[in-house]
Scaffold this active site. Structure first.
Site: not given
Ligand code: 3PY
Ligand code: MG
Length: 253
Positions: A47, A152, A178
């Site tokens: 990100h 995630e 995510d």
């Molecule tokens: C998320 O919360 O998706 C992450 O990747 C946190 O680092």
């Molecule tokens: Mg993430």
């Protein structure tokens, strides 16, 4: 250069480690953050806009203070993982890993033979082949390099029992933003449907030989997750700065 990975050591001893995501390509800022007691920092190539070349200076800043530099790589591809590690990260954090085969692929990318298939050269991580013979470095790197795998997506959460069986994964890391998005409740990890999935992942990982990792926004959330068994707890630099600014300025702004 790869020094003893104290974060990995602490996890092996059953301790809890604290880290901070950072996405600014500024080694001086990394040095200032690293000197304040963190176990590890995660430099964000997913990100954030960090490239492998940024990892050189950022890792050096961490190494000055005995902090473990981890790179969150852009994607789970062998050449990408290779470049972030060669530049100096002591571990990789791999996002969007959706099957056990993809977990194994990430481990293979991060480890030299015979365990893995990471390409070998005299890179910065290995002291350019000057400080020790490269053969010795491959064995040391396989011991010291950390592998952190994100959980995630709904698919990843459903495969958690398979994930915990894969050797040489140090941390299984819940990405709450995510994961909540994948489950249909974007950025709402407190939604009961999401909490139920996170509880199941927590139960399976805490009962395994992997450490449970999690992203949290506050000190209170870190304490709550530690009490649930999380041992690799990461927050974000911008959030920490924002909390400091808001605590400082008068409330009427
Ligand atoms: C998320 O919360 O998706 C992450 O990747 C946190 O680092
Ligand atoms: Mg993430």
């Amino acid at each position: 250069m790869l020094i003893e990975n104290t974060t990995k050591q602490k996890l092996r001893n059953g301790e809890t480690v604290y880290g901070c995501f950072m996405r600014q390509a500024d080694p001086t800022l990394a040095e200032f953050v690293a000197m304040q007691g963190w176990d590890f920092m995660i430099f964000d190539g997913e990100h954030g806009s960090l490239e492998a070349r940024d990892i050189e200076g950022l890792s050096r800043a961490c190494e000055l203070h005995g902090v473990t530099p981890i790179a969150r790589v852009t994607t789970n591809q062998p050449p990408v993982i290779l470049r972030f590690l060669d530049a100096g990260a002591h571990g990789v954090q791999v996002p969007w890993v959706n099957t056990a085969a993809e977990v194994e692929q990430a481990v293979q990318s991060a480890k030299y033979g015979p365990r893995g298939s990471r390409g070998l050269a005299g890179s910065r991580q290995g002291g350019w082949g000057i400080t020790e013979p490269l053969g010795e470095f491959t064995r040391r790197a396989n011991r010291e390099t950390m592998v952190v795998i994100h959980i995630e997506t709904a698919a990843a959460a459903a495969a958690v029992e398979e994930y915990v069986a894969i050797p040489d994964v140090d941390v299984l890391f819940i990405g709450p933003t995510d994961l909540s998005h994948s489950l249909g409740h974007p950025a709402n990890p407190a939604h009961p449907d999401v909490a139920k999935v996170m509880d199941r992942v927590t139960e399976v990982v805490v009962a395994s030989d992997k450490a449970l990792g999690i992203f949290v926004g506050t000190h209170e959330a870190a304490a709550r997750w530690q009490s649930k068994g999380a041992r690799y707890i990461a927050t974000g630099l911008e959030g920490i700065i924002k909390q400091g600014i808001q605590a400082y300025l008068p409330g009427d702004r």
